[in-house]
Design a protein around this motif. Structure first.
Motif, PDB file in Angstrom:
ATOM      1  N   MET A   1      11.019  14.848  -4.001  1.00  0.00           N
ATOM      2  CA  MET A   1      10.058  13.783  -4.262  1.00  0.00           C
ATOM      3  C   MET A   1       9.116  13.633  -3.076  1.00  0.00           C
ATOM      4  O   MET A   1       9.550  13.719  -1.922  1.00  0.00           O
ATOM      5  CB  MET A   1      10.805  12.476  -4.500  1.00  0.00           C
ATOM      6  N   PRO A   2       7.814  13.393  -3.282  1.00  0.00           N
ATOM      7  CA  PRO A   2       6.895  13.213  -2.162  1.00  0.00           C
ATOM      8  C   PRO A   2       7.338  12.067  -1.268  1.00  0.00           C
ATOM      9  O   PRO A   2       8.013  11.140  -1.706  1.00  0.00           O
ATOM     10  CB  PRO A   2       5.569  12.886  -2.867  1.00  0.00           C
ATOM     11  N   HIS A   3       6.965  12.115  -0.001  1.00  0.00           N
ATOM     12  CA  HIS A   3       7.286  11.062   0.938  1.00  0.00           C
ATOM     13  C   HIS A   3       6.723   9.741   0.423  1.00  0.00           C
ATOM     14  O   HIS A   3       5.624   9.665  -0.096  1.00  0.00           O
ATOM     15  CB  HIS A   3       6.684  11.405   2.303  1.00  0.00           C
ATOM     16  N   GLN A   4       7.514   8.655   0.573  1.00  0.00           N
ATOM     17  CA  GLN A   4       7.091   7.353   0.049  1.00  0.00           C
ATOM     18  C   GLN A   4       5.770   6.908   0.648  1.00  0.00           C
ATOM     19  O   GLN A   4       4.949   6.290  -0.032  1.00  0.00           O
ATOM     20  CB  GLN A   4       8.176   6.305   0.322  1.00  0.00           C
ATOM     21  N   ARG A   5       5.546   7.233   1.920  1.00  0.00           N
ATOM     22  CA  ARG A   5       4.279   6.858   2.546  1.00  0.00           C
ATOM     23  C   ARG A   5       3.114   7.521   1.840  1.00  0.00           C
ATOM     24  O   ARG A   5       2.068   6.902   1.605  1.00  0.00           O
ATOM     25  CB  ARG A   5       4.284   7.270   4.025  1.00  0.00           C
ATOM     26  N   ASP A   6       3.296   8.787   1.471  1.00  0.00           N
ATOM     27  CA  ASP A   6       2.227   9.525   0.808  1.00  0.00           C
ATOM     28  C   ASP A   6       1.908   8.946  -0.563  1.00  0.00           C
ATOM     29  O   ASP A   6       0.741   8.782  -0.920  1.00  0.00           O
ATOM     30  CB  ASP A   6       2.612  10.999   0.678  1.00  0.00           C
ATOM     31  N   VAL A   7       2.956   8.655  -1.349  1.00  0.00           N
ATOM     32  CA  VAL A   7       2.695   8.147  -2.696  1.00  0.00           C
ATOM     33  C   VAL A   7       2.144   6.730  -2.647  1.00  0.00           C
ATOM     34  O   VAL A   7       1.366   6.330  -3.517  1.00  0.00           O
ATOM     35  CB  VAL A   7       3.964   8.209  -3.574  1.00  0.00           C
ATOM     36  N   ARG A   8       2.508   5.960  -1.633  1.00  0.00           N
ATOM     37  CA  ARG A   8       1.910   4.631  -1.481  1.00  0.00           C
ATOM     38  C   ARG A   8       0.421   4.756  -1.173  1.00  0.00           C
ATOM     39  O   ARG A   8      -0.393   3.963  -1.641  1.00  0.00           O
ATOM     40  CB  ARG A   8       2.612   3.841  -0.377  1.00  0.00           C
ATOM     41  N   GLN A   9       0.066   5.770  -0.387  1.00  0.00           N
ATOM     42  CA  GLN A   9      -1.338   6.002  -0.083  1.00  0.00           C
ATOM     43  C   GLN A   9      -2.105   6.392  -1.340  1.00  0.00           C
ATOM     44  O   GLN A   9      -3.214   5.914  -1.574  1.00  0.00           O
ATOM     45  CB  GLN A   9      -1.473   7.097   0.985  1.00  0.00           C
ATOM     46  N   VAL A  10      -1.505   7.264  -2.156  1.00  0.00           N
ATOM     47  CA  VAL A  10      -2.148   7.650  -3.414  1.00  0.00           C
ATOM     48  C   VAL A  10      -2.336   6.429  -4.302  1.00  0.00           C
ATOM     49  O   VAL A  10      -3.394   6.242  -4.914  1.00  0.00           O
ATOM     50  CB  VAL A  10      -1.301   8.720  -4.147  1.00  0.00           C
ATOM     51  N   ASN A  11      -1.324   5.573  -4.358  1.00  0.00           N
ATOM     52  CA  ASN A  11      -1.413   4.359  -5.159  1.00  0.00           C
ATOM     53  C   ASN A  11      -2.544   3.460  -4.667  1.00  0.00           C
ATOM     54  O   ASN A  11      -3.309   2.890  -5.469  1.00  0.00           O
ATOM     55  CB  ASN A  11      -0.084   3.611  -5.099  1.00  0.00           C
ATOM     56  N   GLN A  12      -2.682   3.355  -3.340  1.00  0.00           N
ATOM     57  CA  GLN A  12      -3.740   2.522  -2.770  1.00  0.00           C
ATOM     58  C   GLN A  12      -5.117   3.101  -3.064  1.00  0.00           C
ATOM     59  O   GLN A  12      -6.060   2.365  -3.382  1.00  0.00           O
ATOM     60  CB  GLN A  12      -3.550   2.390  -1.258  1.00  0.00           C
ATOM     61  N   VAL A  13      -5.230   4.423  -2.985  1.00  0.00           N
ATOM     62  CA  VAL A  13      -6.505   5.075  -3.299  1.00  0.00           C
ATOM     63  C   VAL A  13      -6.872   4.824  -4.759  1.00  0.00           C
ATOM     64  O   VAL A  13      -8.036   4.535  -5.083  1.00  0.00           O
ATOM     65  CB  VAL A  13      -6.427   6.589  -3.024  1.00  0.00           C
ATOM     66  N   MET A  14      -5.891   4.928  -5.662  1.00  0.00           N
ATOM     67  CA  MET A  14      -6.154   4.679  -7.071  1.00  0.00           C
ATOM     68  C   MET A  14      -6.618   3.246  -7.307  1.00  0.00           C
ATOM     69  O   MET A  14      -7.502   2.991  -8.136  1.00  0.00           O
ATOM     70  CB  MET A  14      -4.899   4.966  -7.898  1.00  0.00           C
ATOM     71  N   GLU A  15      -6.062   2.299  -6.561  1.00  0.00           N
ATOM     72  CA  GLU A  15      -6.508   0.917  -6.685  1.00  0.00           C
ATOM     73  C   GLU A  15      -7.962   0.775  -6.234  1.00  0.00           C
ATOM     74  O   GLU A  15      -8.747   0.040  -6.842  1.00  0.00           O
ATOM     75  CB  GLU A  15      -5.607  -0.009  -5.860  1.00  0.00           C
ATOM     76  N   ARG A  16      -8.322   1.486  -5.173  1.00  0.00           N
ATOM     77  CA  ARG A  16      -9.711   1.457  -4.699  1.00  0.00           C
ATOM     78  C   ARG A  16     -10.651   2.044  -5.748  1.00  0.00           C
ATOM     79  O   ARG A  16     -11.785   1.586  -5.912  1.00  0.00           O
ATOM     80  CB  ARG A  16      -9.841   2.247  -3.398  1.00  0.00           C
ATOM     81  N   ILE A  17     -10.175   3.064  -6.461  1.00  0.00           N
ATOM     82  CA  ILE A  17     -11.002   3.663  -7.508  1.00  0.00           C
ATOM     83  C   ILE A  17     -11.228   2.665  -8.633  1.00  0.00           C
ATOM     84  O   ILE A  17     -12.353   2.480  -9.106  1.00  0.00           O
ATOM     85  CB  ILE A  17     -10.335   4.943  -8.045  1.00  0.00           C
ATOM     86  N   VAL A  18     -10.151   2.001  -9.057  1.00  0.00           N
ATOM     87  CA  VAL A  18     -10.249   1.052 -10.167  1.00  0.00           C
ATOM     88  C   VAL A  18     -11.137  -0.130  -9.801  1.00  0.00           C
ATOM     89  O   VAL A  18     -11.973  -0.574 -10.594  1.00  0.00           O
ATOM     90  CB  VAL A  18      -8.843   0.566 -10.582  1.00  0.00           C
ATOM     91  N   THR A  19     -10.975  -0.649  -8.584  1.00  0.00           N
ATOM     92  CA  THR A  19     -11.781  -1.800  -8.159  1.00  0.00           C
ATOM     93  C   THR A  19     -13.154  -1.377  -7.646  1.00  0.00           C
ATOM     94  O   THR A  19     -13.990  -2.212  -7.330  1.00  0.00           O
ATOM     95  CB  THR A  19     -11.058  -2.588  -7.058  1.00  0.00           C
TER      96      THR A  19
END
Length: 205
Positions: A1-19
């Motif tokens: 599984m990807p490192h939790q820090r990495d997937v949290r970053q991806v999640n944050q980037v996706m939020e920036r895209i949506v907003t």
């Protein structure tokens, strides 16, 4: 599984895209570094991409223009113009499900509801929480702990791929060979490869 820090970053980037709060200067620009949490932007000190950096006078974090959803609206309006010419599937959704995917929307909806409301789903969620030692987070949808152990670690795979394909051009040249190993005839493999555009991407580090 990807490192939790990495997937949290991806999640944050996706939020920036949506907003739509991504700084305009960082879009397709390897010449700047961006912190998706603070939205801080600064000139990059390292060259980590083959793509040319976009020259900017300052690394401003001014967000991109409100065009993303405008484009989606235009796409919707354009697709709706085809409705009168498709009497058996008079909406884009109908055309996608019934013609392209050949499965009714109602059937897909029922399948998703069956999975999401299954008692086993809650049991699996509890099991994953136990393994992770914390409550589930949105990015845990990528949890891969039920897969058998791989022969190589993620870092080893990165090293192997990096040596085999040091740049985008090396990968593009090898596409015909990869396709032939999958069973494509040489002529067909070459035809497909000639119609594939390989764009270099920036690393996630």
């Amino acid at each position: 599984m990807p490192h939790q820090r990495d997937v949290r970053q991806v999640n944050q980037v996706m939020e920036r895209i949506v907003t739509q709060t991504i700084p305009e200067v960082v879009v397709n620009n390897p010449g700047v570094d961006w912190n998706p949490y603070t939205n801080e932007v600064k000139a990059s000190a390292e060259v980590d991409s083959e793509a040319s950096a976009i020259k900017t006078k300052n690394a401003s974090n001014a967000r991109e223009l409100d065009t993303r959803y405008a484009m989606l609206l235009k796409t919707f309006l354009a697709a709706r113009k085809a409705d009168p010419y498709s009497p058996t599937a008079p909406t884009l959704i109908a055309r996608r499900f019934e013609e392209d995917r050949e499965i009714p929307e109602t059937r897909v909806k029922a399948m998703l509801e069956q999975v999401l409301t299954s008692p086993q789903a809650a049991q699996i969620a509890k099991l994953i929480e136990t393994r992770l030692g914390r409550p589930l987070e949105p990015f845990d949808i990528w949890y891969s702990g039920f897969r058998p152990n791989n022969k190589y670690t993620e870092a080893q795979l990165d090293e192997i791929v990096g040596k085999r394909y040091p740049n985008a051009e090396a990968y593009k040249k090898d596409i015909p060979n990869l396709l032939m190993r999958l069973g494509f005839a040489p002529e067909r493999a070459k035809y497909i490869a000639d119609n594939i555009v390989v764009d270099p991407t920036r690393g996630s580090e």
